[in-house]
Design an enzyme around this catalytic site. Structure first.
Site, PDB file in Angstrom:
ATOM      1  N   ARG A 506       0.835  -1.201   0.000  1.00 45.66           N
ATOM      2  CA  ARG A 506       0.000   0.000   0.000  1.00 45.66           C
ATOM      3  C   ARG A 506       0.872   1.254   0.000  1.00 45.66           C
ATOM      4  O   ARG A 506       1.922   1.277   0.590  1.00 45.66           O
ATOM      5  CB  ARG A 506      -0.878   0.049   1.263  1.00 45.66           C
ATOM      6  CG  ARG A 506      -1.778  -1.124   1.474  1.00 45.66           C
ATOM      7  CD  ARG A 506      -2.964  -1.195   0.570  1.00 45.66           C
ATOM      8  NE  ARG A 506      -3.854  -0.034   0.630  1.00 45.66           N
ATOM      9  CZ  ARG A 506      -5.001   0.038  -0.036  1.00 45.66           C
ATOM     10  NH1 ARG A 506      -5.399  -0.977  -0.778  1.00 45.66           N
ATOM     11  NH2 ARG A 506      -5.757   1.101   0.052  1.00 45.66           N
ATOM     12  N   VAL A 507       0.356   2.296  -0.654  1.00 40.13           N
ATOM     13  CA  VAL A 507       1.089   3.563  -0.627  1.00 40.13           C
ATOM     14  C   VAL A 507       0.338   4.602   0.207  1.00 40.13           C
ATOM     15  O   VAL A 507       0.720   5.745   0.281  1.00 40.13           O
ATOM     16  CB  VAL A 507       1.323   4.115  -2.062  1.00 40.13           C
ATOM     17  CG1 VAL A 507       2.288   3.228  -2.809  1.00 40.13           C
ATOM     18  CG2 VAL A 507       0.017   4.236  -2.833  1.00 40.13           C
ATOM     19  N   ASP A 508      -0.779   4.185   0.841  1.00 38.51           N
ATOM     20  CA  ASP A 508      -1.524   5.109   1.697  1.00 38.51           C
ATOM     21  C   ASP A 508      -1.404   4.652   3.139  1.00 38.51           C
ATOM     22  O   ASP A 508      -0.604   3.782   3.460  1.00 38.51           O
ATOM     23  CB  ASP A 508      -2.998   5.160   1.257  1.00 38.51           C
ATOM     24  CG  ASP A 508      -3.618   3.754   1.217  1.00 38.51           C
ATOM     25  OD1 ASP A 508      -2.977   2.812   1.731  1.00 38.51           O
ATOM     26  OD2 ASP A 508      -4.724   3.609   0.673  1.00 38.51           O
ATOM     27  N   ASP A 509      -2.200   5.249   4.037  1.00 36.11           N
ATOM     28  CA  ASP A 509      -2.098   4.886   5.450  1.00 36.11           C
ATOM     29  C   ASP A 509      -2.950   3.670   5.775  1.00 36.11           C
ATOM     30  O   ASP A 509      -3.833   3.699   6.625  1.00 36.11           O
ATOM     31  CB  ASP A 509      -2.519   6.068   6.330  1.00 36.11           C
ATOM     32  CG  ASP A 509      -1.502   7.196   6.215  1.00 36.11           C
ATOM     33  OD1 ASP A 509      -0.306   6.882   6.087  1.00 36.11           O
ATOM     34  OD2 ASP A 509      -1.903   8.371   6.236  1.00 36.11           O
TER      35      ASP A 509
END
Length: 638
Positions: A506-509
């Site tokens: 994932r590149v988000d939180d």
């Protein structure tokens, strides 16, 4: 491989023709409008985002998954085998028996006022009653929302208040391994909580799971609670099908986002049916003689698409397993494979890694000679686990379908097709028919060739979700605003010189723990609700079994001393608010958190500290108080 290339190219050049031909194999009460097979707008700058497939077509997924198989002469074929938590507990249903059970429950639901478009919340363990309940809702056009029975009462209440169901289906108790879990107590607490938040559920239909708990020991609220066995079995075993529009909702499934509130992912009837059936058929090279076992719980998307709908739409025999893979010992999976002669085995990397740790002898003492295809889901599988799965479990003879997809996509987006091209351990390889993956840079420019960046999908596919329930704005903002004209997956991806895709996380939180998506914001807000916690920041950290673990930095209220008791109490707060699967693996005391001058927490720095990559902290001079970083490093073993 050349067949794949031809089919893939056609699916991209002529999606309407490609998918219409496939959809023709299903039963439609009314045919879709040929000029409207697909209509879409994925570009927020050109107006509201919308996706529709097979517009005007009328069908029913329960009819196609159950009745259609009976009418084809397969009524006596086993639809579902059930293996209980305790070895020796088992059951099975033919397609005809399955339809009878589905119809009885559907008739009961209708009798209490459930109709087309009404929500029903299902909080059940992996009993056959769980897929039966899903199919019964679908049969009458009701919208099911299955909540994984490991979620806490608070999480369940949140989902109940959001979708306002006519009733909740549960069972009194279940055993996971040696441990009894009182599901109805959790539901009772959730119903009290929902009522406080302004929504009251009229009926709680409760299945008596006699082997774990007798009805006289079950807490009961007369007038609201109803025993499943007392009412459902009195209803007729035939129930008319409610024909629904291809774009009518089929189910809601709540998933974690990078902000606190779970999102109600909404899938519709027609496109989802066609897509799950087709992905199942090709990704596992399905044959009518296969015995198929997917270890996922129906509470997750995998259990919707690849336990219940995809397999039954193909007339498959599906194994439903109530227990855990290491009970009574780490050989349980292979014991089950031999017992039922399982030929397709689909599981998650976290299970592979945990069994790999227990050693080969648990695997090799069983024959496993029935296995033909293996599959992996939930997160990228690391090459060493892939090799163990391939060499030890599959005796180096079973291809692995390493599938990449999401709750939002409804079905597989990238996966090897068995035998179609050479595999690379850990790569999801190439896109499924109709899927156009692109890798873009920060500016949203597509990058060609060997590269890494953000994974987006251009153009829709039939299984795509259509909205977030009651929040179309958030749907657009989360998935379509980041890169105009594309669906943004939230995943990073690299492509090698041979064109193979490698998912990088994932590149988000959002953290991927054992293949389950957990929003850092949800865990943070649970921690902060503890009276002694002033602030919390949560990051993912590598974990040898779970893929990622949850690492929490916690700032306490002034004057509160650090203690082991407090650490336990913080973790238990997360367990009660979200569920045990979201409990932090590590609490790191933090006198302060690294913030920019505008107050934003620099998670990048926290990730490096959690991963012990202290030489990679980068420039910390822009922090409001750079001294915080040294304090955190000093406390890392405290």
């Amino acid at each position: 491989s050349s067949i794949y290339k031809e089919m893939y190219e056609r699916s991209i050049k002529d999606p309407a023709g490609f998918w219409s031909e496939i959809a023709d194999a299903f039963y439609w009460k009314e045919k879709w409008n040929p000029s409207e097979v697909c209509s879409e707008n994925l570009d927020v700058s050109k107006g509201p985002v919308h996706i529709s497939w097979f517009k005007g077509g009328k069908t029913n997924i329960c009819y196609n998954a159950v009745d259609r198989n009976i009418e084809a002469g397969n009524g006596d074929k086993i639809a579902m085998y059930w293996e209980g938590n305790e070895p020796g507990q088992d059951g099975k249903l033919t397609y005809s028996e399955l339809r009878e059970k589905v119809c009885q429950l559907a008739n009961y639901l209708k009798s209490v006022g459930v109709g087309k478009g009404d929500a029903v919340v299902i909080y059940l363990p992996m009993l056959l009653e769980l897929p039966i309940a899903m199919l019964a809702c679908a049969r009458i056009g009701a919208v099911h929302s299955v909540v994984f029975a490991g979620f806490s009462a608070d999480s369940l209440a949140q989902r109940i208040v959001d979708c306002k169901p006519k009733l909740v289906l549960t069972c009194n108790a279940v055993k996971r391994g040696p441990k009894p879990i009182l599901l109805k107590d959790i539901v009772d607490a959730a119903l009290v909580e929902s009522e406080k938040n302004g929504f009251s559920v009229g009926i709680c239909l409760t299945y008596e799971n006699q082997s774990v708990m007798k009805r006289q020991d079950t807490k009961w609220q007369a007038g609201r609670d109803v025993w499943w066995q007392d009412v459902v079995t009195n209803f007729p075993t035939k129930c008319d099908v409610e024909w629904v529009d291809a774009e009518d909702p089929l189910f809601l499934l709540y998933t974690s986002g990078s902000t606190g509130k779970p999102k109600g992912v909404m899938h519709t009837s027609g496109g989802y049916m066609v897509y799950t059936a087709t992905t199942f058929k090709y990704a596992f090279d399905y044959k009518p003689t296969d015995i198929y076992w997917c270890t996922a719980d129906c509470g997750w998307i995998t259990g919707h698409s690849y336990v219940t709908y995809g397999p039954l739409l193909n007339g498959a025999a599906v194994l439903v397993f109530e227990g855990t893979p290491n009970y009574p010992d780490a050989g349980r999976c292979w014991d089950i494979v031999d017992k039922y002669k399982v030929s397709i085995f689909y599981t998650a990397p976290t299970l592979v890694r945990s069994l790999m740790r227990d050693g080969n002898e648990y695997v090799t003492r069983y024959s496993r000679k029935s296995l033909r295809v293996l599959g992996s889901v939930g997160e990228p599988i690391n090459p060493s686990a892939w090799r163990w799965f391939y060499n030890v479990v599959g005796d180096s003879k079973c291809p692995i379908s390493d599938t990449w997809w999401q709750t939002e996509t409804g079905g597989f987006m990238m996966t090897p097709l068995p035998g179609a091209w050479p595999q690379k351990p850990g790569s999801a390889t190439f896109p499924f028919f109709g899927v156009q993956p692109v890798i873009v840079d920060e500016k949203g420019q597509e990058i060609e060739g060997e590269c890494s960046g953000y994974l987006c999908i251009k153009k829709s596919w039939p299984g795509a979700f259509r909205t977030l329930y009651g929040d179309h704005d958030r749907y657009e903002t989360t998935y379509f605003k980041p890169f105009a004209g594309y669906y943004f997956t939230g995943d990073g991806c690299s492509r090698d010189k041979d064109g193979y895709h490698w998912l990088t996380g994932r590149v988000d939180d959002v953290i991927n723990v054992s293949g389950h998506r957990i929003g850092t914001a949800e865990v943070e807000s649970a921690l902060v609700s503890h009276p002694q916690c002033a602030e919390a920041a949560v990051v993912g950290v590598e974990h040898e079994v779970k893929g990622q673990g949850i690492y929490a930095f916690v700032t306490l209220v002034d004057g509160v001393p650090y203690s082991e008791e407090l650490r336990k109490s913080l973790i238990s707060k997360v367990r009660t608010q979200i569920g045990a699967f979201a409990a932090p693996d590590r609490i790191h005391w933090a006198p302060g958190l690294p913030k920019t001058r505008s107050g934003k927490i620099m998670r990048r720095i926290l990730r490096k500290i959690a991963a012990k990559q202290l030489d990679e902290l980068g420039d910390i001079s822009t922090l409001a108080d750079p001294g915080v970083v040294d304090q955190l490093i000093a406390l890392k073993d405290c």
